[in-house]
Design a protein around this motif. Structure first.
Motif, short mmCIF file in Angstrom:
data_model
loop_
_atom_site.label_atom_id
_atom_site.label_comp_id
_atom_site.label_asym_id
_atom_site.label_seq_id
_atom_site.Cartn_x
_atom_site.Cartn_y
_atom_site.Cartn_z
N GLN A 60 0.82 -1.21 0.00
CA GLN A 60 0.00 0.00 0.00
C GLN A 60 0.86 1.26 0.00
OE1 GLN A 60 -2.83 -0.75 3.30
NE2 GLN A 60 -4.32 -1.29 1.70
N ASP A 347 -12.64 -6.28 -2.01
CA ASP A 347 -11.24 -6.49 -1.67
C ASP A 347 -10.31 -5.78 -2.65
OD1 ASP A 347 -11.78 -8.03 0.57
OD2 ASP A 347 -11.78 -9.92 -0.55
N ASN A 350 -10.40 -2.06 -1.62
CA ASN A 350 -9.85 -1.73 -0.31
C ASN A 350 -8.38 -2.09 -0.15
OD1 ASN A 350 -12.40 -0.83 0.42
ND2 ASN A 350 -12.95 -2.71 1.49
N LEU A 351 -7.95 -3.14 -0.87
CA LEU A 351 -6.61 -3.67 -0.63
C LEU A 351 -5.65 -3.54 -1.80
CD1 LEU A 351 -7.66 -7.01 1.13
CD2 LEU A 351 -7.07 -4.84 2.22
N TYR A 376 -4.16 -9.29 -6.74
CA TYR A 376 -5.28 -9.95 -6.05
C TYR A 376 -5.21 -11.47 -6.24
CZ TYR A 376 -10.12 -11.39 -5.16
OH TYR A 376 -11.25 -12.04 -4.70
N GLY A 393 -8.13 -9.86 3.68
CA GLY A 393 -7.65 -8.72 4.45
C GLY A 393 -6.60 -9.12 5.48
N PHE A 396 -3.50 -10.24 3.63
CA PHE A 396 -2.90 -9.04 3.04
C PHE A 396 -1.98 -8.36 4.06
CE2 PHE A 396 -2.81 -4.60 1.80
CZ PHE A 396 -2.73 -4.64 0.42
N ARG A 397 -2.46 -8.22 5.29
CA ARG A 397 -1.64 -7.58 6.33
C ARG A 397 -0.42 -8.42 6.68
NH1 ARG A 397 -6.86 -5.95 7.74
NH2 ARG A 397 -7.28 -7.84 8.94
N GLU A 400 2.07 -7.94 3.86
CA GLU A 400 2.64 -6.60 3.96
C GLU A 400 3.75 -6.58 5.00
OE1 GLU A 400 1.16 -2.02 4.90
OE2 GLU A 400 -0.23 -3.69 5.02
#
Length: 457
Positions: A60, A347, A350-351, A376, A393, A396-397, A400
């Motif tokens: 992000q 998703d 937002n991501l 994605y 989500g 994803f974190r 990251e």
């Protein structure tokens, strides 16, 4: 074993880059070559630039921030030139990479689980007056009004556990904000970008059938095609059947579009004639209770089809299946999975930066939307093969955090060691320190994909 080998072996057990591992598994450089992503005499390898974009999305980071924070980032012009290059076949890149991922999850499918193709479209608001492909009056179901936006028609794959993005097209109507003839880039008529631009004025049904044809030609396996009432027209369903794809759809209760053979021709007439069957079966969706029944009828274009009439006590909903062997209950359960794509769009927004493309040039928009869908798909695949799947989500974190560890923590550690190496007595007493520093730096670069190596092929 040499010192460098000891260090690299130890780091392999600690530092892992799941994104790079997946790209290696699907032979991404081969896919890039097939999609005409070929390195010219000057510039950087396409693989590395695409990997940088994936990192920007997963971490992000805006492009400017990524360039500022990463020592291995390229200049901003390298990224801008890349996404507006007319030679690259972005559609083929997305299709081939997705089908490679689907082949790898094929052994995970269980008997009885339907594999589905879903056609849908989404509206992404765009305020800029000069964004190529955007229109002034596109109806947004989310905002319940017409807005300035891009209308994106997409083809998606879903099963009981995962959703993947296969293909998409931008649809421009008569309220366009910029005429095609006024688009920024003047393209050669044989270029990939020109072919992509030429489809923008086609009807949504035509775009959808073309996407379906491409997916099937590329070996995508599915049991049913799901569409909503907008696409559910006899000719469209007939074309899908001709391609060998059974269709399950919600029908618009419109007697001008849908008429059947026999004594009772309209859907209302068929429903009224089935008074004895209306309460045959019941079900519940959330807080909504409903009654339903199914009937086999004949259509002039489609032949025998199965209709499912569902009444909530307030609304009558009608569904169609061109596969008449499937039970009414299963038709309803299968159609519910069409909503997987709504979560997929959520998703993506937002991501993965979907809808936030900071470009007005049509070719660049195509590239950035493709990269969002590609990122994605990679994350969706990683989630699928994990023993304990998470929401995208949550995963994803985690990703990251892992990339931050590789990109930032290791850089800081290397900087500390570099400072230590500048102390004359330390280097003099420990000659291996410079070797350690070099190995750490090289391995981190390889694990981030910033250093080319044969295993990417």
């Amino acid at each position: 074993m040499e010192l460098a080998n000891y260090i690299e072996t130890a780091m392999k057990s600690i530092l892992k880059n799941p994104i790079l591992e997946v790209l290696t598994e699907i032979k991404i450089t081969k896919i890039l070559k097939q999609s005409n992503f070929i390195k010219r005499n000057v510039g950087y390898p396409p693989f590395q630039i695409i990997l940088h974009f994936v990192y920007m999305l997963v971490m992000q980071k805006r492009q400017s921030t990524f360039i500022k924070k990463s020592d291995s980032a390229f200049g901003k012009d390298a990224y801008y030139r890349f996404i507006k290059d007319s030679r690259y076949n972005w559609r083929k890149f997305l299709m081939l990479s997705t089908t490679a991922l689907l082949q790898r999850i094929k052994p995970l499918h269980k008997n009885g689980e339907h594999r589905l193709l879903i056609i849908d479209d989404t509206v992404e608001a765009k305020r800029g007056k000069f964004i190529e492909g955007s229109c002034k009056y596109i109806w947004s179901n989310k905002e319940h009004r017409s807005i300035n936006a891009l209308n994106i028609v997409s083809l998606n794959y879903a099963d009981s556990h995962s959703t993947f993005q296969l293909d998409f097209s931008i649809k421009m109507n008569d309220s366009y904000r910029k005429n095609i003839s006024e688009f920024t880039n003047k393209l050669h008529h044989k270029s990939n970008a020109y072919q992509r631009k030429s489809e923008i004025t086609k009807g949504k049904n035509i775009l959808a059938i073309e996407m379906l044809q491409r997916a099937l030609d590329n070996g995508v396996d599915a049991d049913y095609l799901l569409v909503d009432s907008w696409y559910a027209k006899p000719n469209f369903i007939h074309q899908a059947n001709e391609l060998g794809m059974p269709v399950i759809a919600r029908l618009p209760n419109n007697k001008l579009i849908w008429n059947f053979k026999g004594k009772h021709k309209t859907m209302n007439a068929i429903y009224d004639s089935m008074k004895n069957y209306r309460h045959k079966s019941s079900g519940k969706h959330g807080k909504i209770s409903y009654k339903y029944f199914d009937a086999i009828v004949e259509h002039a274009v489609l032949g025998k089809v199965k209709l499912v009439f569902l009444h909530t006590g307030k609304d009558l909903l009608i569904f169609i299946s061109t596969d008449i062997t499937i039970a009414g209950k299963e038709i309803l359960a299968t159609y519910k999975k069409r909503w997987n794509i709504e979560q997929g769009y959520k998703d993506l927004r937002n991501l993965f930066g979907f809808g936030k493309e900071e470009n007005r040039i049509y070719e660049s928009l195509i590239a950035k939307i493709t990269l969002s869908m590609f990122a994605y798909n990679i994350v969706s695949y990683i989630n699928r093969i994990k023993h304990e799947p998470q929401t995208l989500g949550e995963l994803f974190r985690d990703l990251e955090c892992e990339l931050e560890t590789l990109a930032i923590s290791m850089q800081l550690f290397i900087q500390i060691l570099t400072k230590i190496s500048e102390i004359e007595n330390v280097v003099k007493d420990n000659k291996d320190l410079l070797t350690i520093l070099a190995v750490l730096s090289a391995y981190t670069q390889k694990e981030l994909g910033f250093m080319c190596e044969s295993r990417h092929v």
